[in-house]
Design a protein around this motif. Structure first.
Motif, PDB file in Angstrom:
ATOM      1  N   GLY A  25      36.849  43.450  42.420  1.00 40.94           N
ATOM      2  CA  GLY A  25      35.854  42.714  43.196  1.00 40.94           C
ATOM      3  C   GLY A  25      35.479  43.354  44.524  1.00 40.94           C
ATOM      4  N   PHE A  26      35.767  44.648  44.708  1.00 40.61           N
ATOM      5  CA  PHE A  26      35.373  45.325  45.942  1.00 40.61           C
ATOM      6  C   PHE A  26      33.844  45.358  46.014  1.00 40.61           C
ATOM      7  N   ILE A  27      33.299  45.199  47.216  1.00 39.58           N
ATOM      8  CA  ILE A  27      31.851  45.174  47.416  1.00 39.58           C
ATOM      9  C   ILE A  27      31.406  46.538  47.931  1.00 39.58           C
ATOM     10  N   PRO A  28      30.529  47.233  47.168  1.00 37.89           N
ATOM     11  CA  PRO A  28      30.078  48.566  47.587  1.00 37.89           C
ATOM     12  C   PRO A  28      29.343  48.518  48.927  1.00 37.89           C
ATOM     13  N   ASP A  29      29.521  49.577  49.700  1.00 38.32           N
ATOM     14  CA  ASP A  29      28.816  49.721  50.966  1.00 38.32           C
ATOM     15  C   ASP A  29      28.035  51.028  50.889  1.00 38.32           C
ATOM     16  N   VAL A  65      48.334  52.291  49.437  1.00 33.14           N
ATOM     17  CA  VAL A  65      47.347  51.635  50.289  1.00 33.14           C
ATOM     18  C   VAL A  65      47.522  50.141  50.062  1.00 33.14           C
ATOM     19  N   ASN A  66      47.815  49.401  51.143  1.00 34.75           N
ATOM     20  CA  ASN A  66      47.997  47.950  51.054  1.00 34.75           C
ATOM     21  C   ASN A  66      46.753  47.231  51.561  1.00 34.75           C
ATOM     22  N   PHE A  67      46.381  46.163  50.874  1.00 38.59           N
ATOM     23  CA  PHE A  67      45.234  45.346  51.244  1.00 38.59           C
ATOM     24  C   PHE A  67      45.703  43.918  51.483  1.00 38.59           C
ATOM     25  N   ASP A  68      45.261  43.310  52.592  1.00 34.80           N
ATOM     26  CA  ASP A  68      45.492  41.879  52.810  1.00 34.80           C
ATOM     27  C   ASP A  68      44.471  41.119  51.981  1.00 34.80           C
ATOM     28  N   GLU A  73      47.759  35.271  44.723  1.00 38.28           N
ATOM     29  CA  GLU A  73      48.167  34.775  43.409  1.00 38.28           C
ATOM     30  C   GLU A  73      46.985  34.746  42.431  1.00 38.28           C
ATOM     31  N   ILE A  74      45.818  34.363  42.910  1.00 38.00           N
ATOM     32  CA  ILE A  74      44.626  34.340  42.051  1.00 38.00           C
ATOM     33  C   ILE A  74      44.270  35.755  41.613  1.00 38.00           C
ATOM     34  N   LEU A  75      44.317  36.719  42.560  1.00 38.97           N
ATOM     35  CA  LEU A  75      44.034  38.108  42.196  1.00 38.97           C
ATOM     36  C   LEU A  75      45.066  38.618  41.204  1.00 38.97           C
ATOM     37  N   TRP A  76      46.334  38.304  41.423  1.00 41.49           N
ATOM     38  CA  TRP A  76      47.387  38.712  40.498  1.00 41.49           C
ATOM     39  C   TRP A  76      47.099  38.172  39.090  1.00 41.49           C
ATOM     40  N   ASP A  77      46.761  36.898  38.990  1.00 37.93           N
ATOM     41  CA  ASP A  77      46.458  36.303  37.689  1.00 37.93           C
ATOM     42  C   ASP A  77      45.266  36.999  37.031  1.00 37.93           C
ATOM     43  N   TRP A  94      59.573  39.946  54.478  1.00 37.52           N
ATOM     44  CA  TRP A  94      58.936  39.413  55.676  1.00 37.52           C
ATOM     45  C   TRP A  94      58.123  38.146  55.405  1.00 37.52           C
ATOM     46  N   GLY A  95      58.324  37.529  54.229  1.00 35.14           N
ATOM     47  CA  GLY A  95      57.765  36.214  53.951  1.00 35.14           C
ATOM     48  C   GLY A  95      56.389  36.168  53.311  1.00 35.14           C
ATOM     49  N   SER A  96      55.779  37.301  53.063  1.00 41.46           N
ATOM     50  CA  SER A  96      54.503  37.311  52.346  1.00 41.46           C
ATOM     51  C   SER A  96      54.783  37.577  50.864  1.00 41.46           C
ATOM     52  N   TYR A  97      53.725  37.630  50.084  1.00 47.84           N
ATOM     53  CA  TYR A  97      53.830  37.963  48.664  1.00 47.84           C
ATOM     54  C   TYR A  97      53.019  39.224  48.419  1.00 47.84           C
ATOM     55  N   ARG A  98      53.506  40.073  47.507  1.00 46.40           N
ATOM     56  CA  ARG A  98      52.832  41.338  47.245  1.00 46.40           C
ATOM     57  C   ARG A  98      53.030  41.746  45.800  1.00 46.40           C
ATOM     58  N   PHE A  99      52.007  42.423  45.263  1.00 43.63           N
ATOM     59  CA  PHE A  99      52.162  43.125  43.996  1.00 43.63           C
ATOM     60  C   PHE A  99      51.556  44.513  44.163  1.00 43.63           C
ATOM     61  N   ILE A 100      52.017  45.441  43.324  1.00 46.34           N
ATOM     62  CA  ILE A 100      51.545  46.817  43.387  1.00 46.34           C
ATOM     63  C   ILE A 100      51.054  47.224  42.002  1.00 46.34           C
TER      64      ILE A 100
END
Length: 115
Positions: A25-29, A65-68, A73-77, A94-100
């Motif tokens: 879902g990245f938006i082209p620039d 490269v990490n993205f906030d 969870e929706i993106l992971w699904d 550190w209390g956040s959630y991440r997937f790679i």
């Protein structure tokens, strides 16, 4: 000092654009045809871009490269089962959630947010 932007090399611009735009879902620039460089819109000042290099083959590496993201969870699904997963969605120390995941050229992409 602040990061201005990150550009990663891809072997096939069309395939990479489909991955980043249709799947993630990245938006082209901006797009610059002479170098086949495509950037993407993000909040803030930094950018993320891809650039095609014919015959490119990525060597193994530990870079990431990490993205906030607002709804990790929706993106992971949405992406699980459709991409190569290196690390499933889990809580970080550190209390956040991440997937790679990996893009078609093997670039490691981390997505971090609150669950």
């Amino acid at each position: 000092m602040q990061v201005q932007g990150v550009t990663v090399t891809v072997s096939n611009l069309s395939q990479a654009k489909a991955f980043y735009e249709k799947l993630l879902g990245f938006i082209p620039d901006s797009y610059y045809e002479p170098t086949r460089w495509q950037s993407y819109k993000f909040d803030g000042r930094a950018y993320f871009a891809i650039i095609e290099l014919a015959g490119f083959q990525r060597e193994a590496g530990a870079d990431i490269v990490n993205f906030d993201v607002e709804e990790v969870e929706i993106l992971w699904d949405h992406v699980s089962g459709k991409v190569e997963v290196e690390a499933e969605l889990s809580e970080t120390p550190w209390g956040s959630y991440r997937f790679i995941i990996k893009d078609p050229d093997g670039h490691r992409l981390g997505f971090v947010g609150k669950k």
